[in-house]
Motif scaffolding. Structure first.
Motif, PDB file in Angstrom:
ATOM      1  N   ASN A  56     -23.735  15.031   0.626  1.00 43.55           N
ATOM      2  CA  ASN A  56     -24.433  13.791   0.251  1.00 43.55           C
ATOM      3  C   ASN A  56     -24.721  13.704  -1.238  1.00 43.55           C
ATOM      4  O   ASN A  56     -25.072  12.651  -1.748  1.00 43.55           O
ATOM      5  N   LYS A  57     -24.583  14.830  -1.929  1.00 39.20           N
ATOM      6  CA  LYS A  57     -24.857  14.841  -3.374  1.00 39.20           C
ATOM      7  C   LYS A  57     -23.615  14.516  -4.202  1.00 39.20           C
ATOM      8  O   LYS A  57     -23.717  14.165  -5.370  1.00 39.20           O
ATOM      9  N   GLN A  58     -22.441  14.657  -3.600  1.00 34.86           N
ATOM     10  CA  GLN A  58     -21.199  14.396  -4.334  1.00 34.86           C
ATOM     11  C   GLN A  58     -20.919  12.893  -4.407  1.00 34.86           C
ATOM     12  O   GLN A  58     -21.224  12.157  -3.464  1.00 34.86           O
ATOM     13  N   PRO A  59     -20.319  12.428  -5.515  1.00 38.38           N
ATOM     14  CA  PRO A  59     -19.984  11.002  -5.611  1.00 38.38           C
ATOM     15  C   PRO A  59     -18.901  10.621  -4.613  1.00 38.38           C
ATOM     16  O   PRO A  59     -18.045  11.438  -4.266  1.00 38.38           O
ATOM     17  N   LEU A  60     -18.968   9.385  -4.148  1.00 41.28           N
ATOM     18  CA  LEU A  60     -17.988   8.893  -3.180  1.00 41.28           C
ATOM     19  C   LEU A  60     -16.597   8.850  -3.809  1.00 41.28           C
ATOM     20  O   LEU A  60     -15.622   9.297  -3.216  1.00 41.28           O
ATOM     21  N   PHE A  61     -16.529   8.305  -5.012  1.00 38.74           N
ATOM     22  CA  PHE A  61     -15.252   8.164  -5.707  1.00 38.74           C
ATOM     23  C   PHE A  61     -15.177   9.147  -6.868  1.00 38.74           C
ATOM     24  O   PHE A  61     -16.112   9.253  -7.655  1.00 38.74           O
ATOM     25  N   GLN A  62     -14.059   9.833  -6.968  1.00 40.14           N
ATOM     26  CA  GLN A  62     -13.845  10.791  -8.067  1.00 40.14           C
ATOM     27  C   GLN A  62     -13.880  10.053  -9.403  1.00 40.14           C
ATOM     28  O   GLN A  62     -13.180   9.055  -9.586  1.00 40.14           O
ATOM     29  N   PRO A  63     -14.704  10.512 -10.340  1.00 32.74           N
ATOM     30  CA  PRO A  63     -14.848   9.817 -11.627  1.00 32.74           C
ATOM     31  C   PRO A  63     -13.521   9.694 -12.379  1.00 32.74           C
ATOM     32  O   PRO A  63     -12.652  10.557 -12.284  1.00 32.74           O
ATOM     33  N   ILE A  64     -13.398   8.609 -13.141  1.00 34.11           N
ATOM     34  CA  ILE A  64     -12.226   8.362 -13.983  1.00 34.11           C
ATOM     35  C   ILE A  64     -12.706   7.609 -15.213  1.00 34.11           C
ATOM     36  O   ILE A  64     -13.662   6.825 -15.137  1.00 34.11           O
ATOM     37  N   SER A  65     -12.081   7.837 -16.346  1.00 36.26           N
ATOM     38  CA  SER A  65     -12.500   7.133 -17.567  1.00 36.26           C
ATOM     39  C   SER A  65     -12.178   5.650 -17.439  1.00 36.26           C
ATOM     40  O   SER A  65     -11.244   5.256 -16.729  1.00 36.26           O
ATOM     41  N   LEU A  66     -12.968   4.840 -18.125  1.00 39.29           N
ATOM     42  CA  LEU A  66     -12.762   3.390 -18.092  1.00 39.29           C
ATOM     43  C   LEU A  66     -11.372   3.033 -18.602  1.00 39.29           C
ATOM     44  O   LEU A  66     -10.695   2.158 -18.055  1.00 39.29           O
ATOM     45  N   GLU A  77       0.824  -1.204   0.000  1.00 40.74           N
ATOM     46  CA  GLU A  77       0.000   0.000   0.000  1.00 40.74           C
ATOM     47  C   GLU A  77       0.863   1.261   0.000  1.00 40.74           C
ATOM     48  O   GLU A  77       0.627   2.203  -0.764  1.00 40.74           O
ATOM     49  N   GLU A  78       1.880   1.264   0.837  1.00 43.44           N
ATOM     50  CA  GLU A  78       2.742   2.438   0.968  1.00 43.44           C
ATOM     51  C   GLU A  78       3.627   2.649  -0.260  1.00 43.44           C
ATOM     52  O   GLU A  78       4.145   3.743  -0.474  1.00 43.44           O
ATOM     53  N   SER A  79       3.820   1.607  -1.050  1.00 45.86           N
ATOM     54  CA  SER A  79       4.666   1.729  -2.243  1.00 45.86           C
ATOM     55  C   SER A  79       3.929   2.404  -3.404  1.00 45.86           C
ATOM     56  O   SER A  79       4.542   2.768  -4.403  1.00 45.86           O
ATOM     57  N   LEU A  80       2.608   2.580  -3.259  1.00 45.95           N
ATOM     58  CA  LEU A  80       1.806   3.146  -4.340  1.00 45.95           C
ATOM     59  C   LEU A  80       1.702   4.660  -4.226  1.00 45.95           C
ATOM     60  O   LEU A  80       1.743   5.220  -3.128  1.00 45.95           O
ATOM     61  N   SER A  81       1.544   5.309  -5.353  1.00 45.59           N
ATOM     62  CA  SER A  81       1.306   6.753  -5.361  1.00 45.59           C
ATOM     63  C   SER A  81      -0.102   7.027  -4.837  1.00 45.59           C
ATOM     64  O   SER A  81      -0.931   6.106  -4.734  1.00 45.59           O
ATOM     65  N   LYS A  82      -0.395   8.273  -4.545  1.00 44.99           N
ATOM     66  CA  LYS A  82      -1.710   8.649  -4.039  1.00 44.99           C
ATOM     67  C   LYS A  82      -2.812   8.257  -5.030  1.00 44.99           C
ATOM     68  O   LYS A  82      -3.866   7.740  -4.641  1.00 44.99           O
ATOM     69  N   GLY A  83      -2.537   8.484  -6.322  1.00 43.24           N
ATOM     70  CA  GLY A  83      -3.519   8.144  -7.357  1.00 43.24           C
ATOM     71  C   GLY A  83      -3.780   6.651  -7.441  1.00 43.24           C
ATOM     72  O   GLY A  83      -4.928   6.222  -7.563  1.00 43.24           O
ATOM     73  N   LEU A  84      -2.710   5.850  -7.373  1.00 40.62           N
ATOM     74  CA  LEU A  84      -2.867   4.396  -7.453  1.00 40.62           C
ATOM     75  C   LEU A  84      -3.536   3.840  -6.196  1.00 40.62           C
ATOM     76  O   LEU A  84      -4.261   2.845  -6.271  1.00 40.62           O
ATOM     77  N   LYS A  85      -3.305   4.483  -5.050  1.00 39.75           N
ATOM     78  CA  LYS A  85      -3.988   4.057  -3.818  1.00 39.75           C
ATOM     79  C   LYS A  85      -5.498   4.208  -3.976  1.00 39.75           C
ATOM     80  O   LYS A  85      -6.272   3.344  -3.563  1.00 39.75           O
ATOM     81  N   ARG A  86      -5.899   5.328  -4.595  1.00 41.25           N
ATOM     82  CA  ARG A  86      -7.333   5.574  -4.816  1.00 41.25           C
ATOM     83  C   ARG A  86      -7.924   4.527  -5.754  1.00 41.25           C
ATOM     84  O   ARG A  86      -8.996   3.974  -5.496  1.00 41.25           O
ATOM     85  N   ILE A  87      -7.200   4.212  -6.831  1.00 44.82           N
ATOM     86  CA  ILE A  87      -7.677   3.207  -7.786  1.00 44.82           C
ATOM     87  C   ILE A  87      -7.750   1.834  -7.115  1.00 44.82           C
ATOM     88  O   ILE A  87      -8.696   1.074  -7.329  1.00 44.82           O
ATOM     89  N   LYS A  88      -6.757   1.524  -6.298  1.00 43.93           N
ATOM     90  CA  LYS A  88      -6.763   0.230  -5.588  1.00 43.93           C
ATOM     91  C   LYS A  88      -7.965   0.138  -4.652  1.00 43.93           C
ATOM     92  O   LYS A  88      -8.618  -0.907  -4.563  1.00 43.93           O
TER      93      LYS A  88
END
Length: 345
Positions: free
Chosen positions: A229-239, A154-165
């Motif tokens: 409560n109206k905002q999405p939990l996870f920030q959108p990302i393209s497939l 977990e700690e070896s990942l960047s902030k962005g990859l942690k979110r994707i994981k």
């Protein structure tokens, strides 16, 4: 014989009527944007096919044809099917993609007949739809546990990859489709007697799910919980970017076991090049989340009818039966390992 009508303008009208809601599903609902996008891909393929092959795309009102003309028209559509599928195969397409194109064309023919009162002669019945039974590729319980619990990784990942994981692990746990995950808000989570539950209605099947969450999934929820409560939990990302990052995570995790992964053309399995090897992480994608969740529940002993309730599959679902077969094969391999140890004295 009445002058034939150009096919591509009719196909464009078919797409417009679907987009505007003039053409609906049998239950009165609008056609999903993804389906409309598929129609546009098929239109583009037909356009390119016509230009590159010199094949004129036209259609006749079969009710105005003599018996001889009807036979000639039937032969025209047989020739079209042969030429168009050859064109797709020659451009590197596999059975599932070719089959999807043909299914859309058959839908277009039905639209002409039912919505436009254009008698097509039902020549679409001549079009055979091929499908491939592609292997269900999922994380093993051991691989999933590694992604959940290994803090050093977990700690070896960047902030962005942690979110994707986090998103990937959450999907592998709940079985949500990629599209449904990014619609989640705080309102989809409910606490009862110190236990957290996920409540959601699937975009695709319109079925409701009420899923109890394990502690690590609750940690992911609380970590990404929105201020509103109206905002999405996870920030959108393209497939595309999501799948690219998932492969990167799989590579970093060492999920590099060589795998057998075959595709089919005209029902025949492609021969694999001896020097070309497919590694597990190279096939990791968003599809793996739902598949992993379902097979993990089956592998670890949850009864099928309860897994169906969570996943939203009907009793007659062929796709669910594929998960059952995969889970059985996995258990058989694990049992064989135990048996081999017992047999060696």
């Amino acid at each position: 014989m009445k002058k034939p009508t150009q096919l591509l303008p009719l196909f464009q009208r078919f797409i417009r009527d679907t987009e505007t809601g003039k053409r609906l599903k049998k239950n009165g609902e609008k056609i999903k944007p993804q389906s409309i996008q598929n129609y546009k891909y098929v239109l583009n393929n037909l356009h390119n096919f016509s230009i590159e092959s010199g094949f004129e795309l036209r259609i006749c009102d079969a009710s105005k044809l003599t018996k001889r003309e009807y036979t000639s028209e039937k032969n025209y559509w047989k020739k079209f099917y042969k030429k168009f599928t050859e064109y797709l195969y020659n451009n590197g397409c596999h059975d599932n993609y070719v089959g999807t194109n043909i299914k859309v064309i058959r839908t277009f023919f039905n639209y002409l007949k039912n919505d436009r009162d254009f008698f097509t002669g039902d020549f679409q019945r001549l079009f055979y739809v091929r499908t491939e039974d592609i292997e269900v590729l999922v994380l093993s319980p051991e691989q999933l546990k590694f992604l959940i619990h290994d803090t050093e990784f977990e700690e070896s990942l960047s902030k962005g990859l942690k979110r994707i994981k986090d998103i990937f692990v959450f999907g592998c746990t709940t079985g949500l489709r990629f599209s449904d995950i990014f619609l989640l808000t705080n309102k989809n989570f409910e606490q009862q007697n110190n236990e957290w539950y996920l409540k959601i209605k699937s975009q695709k099947t319109k079925t409701f799910s009420f899923i109890k969450l394990p502690s690590y999934a609750v940690v992911i929820f609380l970590k990404h919980k929105s201020r509103s409560n109206k905002q999405p939990l996870f920030q959108p990302i393209s497939l595309f970017n999501f799948n690219k990052h998932i492969k990167k995570i799989g590579e970093k995790a060492g999920f590099d076991t060589p795998i057998e992964f075959t595709r089919e053309i005209r029902g025949k399995t492609l021969k694999k090049h001896k020097n070309k090897q497919t590694l597990f992480y190279q096939k990791m994608s968003s599809h793996m989340m739902r598949r992993t969740a379902i097979t993990t529940l089956l592998i670890l002993g949850m009864p099928e009818h309860l897994v169906r309730k969570i996943s939203g599959h009907s009793q007659s679902s062929n796709s669910f039966n594929r998960y059952v077969h995969y889970a059985q094969a996995y258990m058989d391999r694990e049992i064989d390992k135990v048996h081999s140890k017992l047999e060696n004295y």
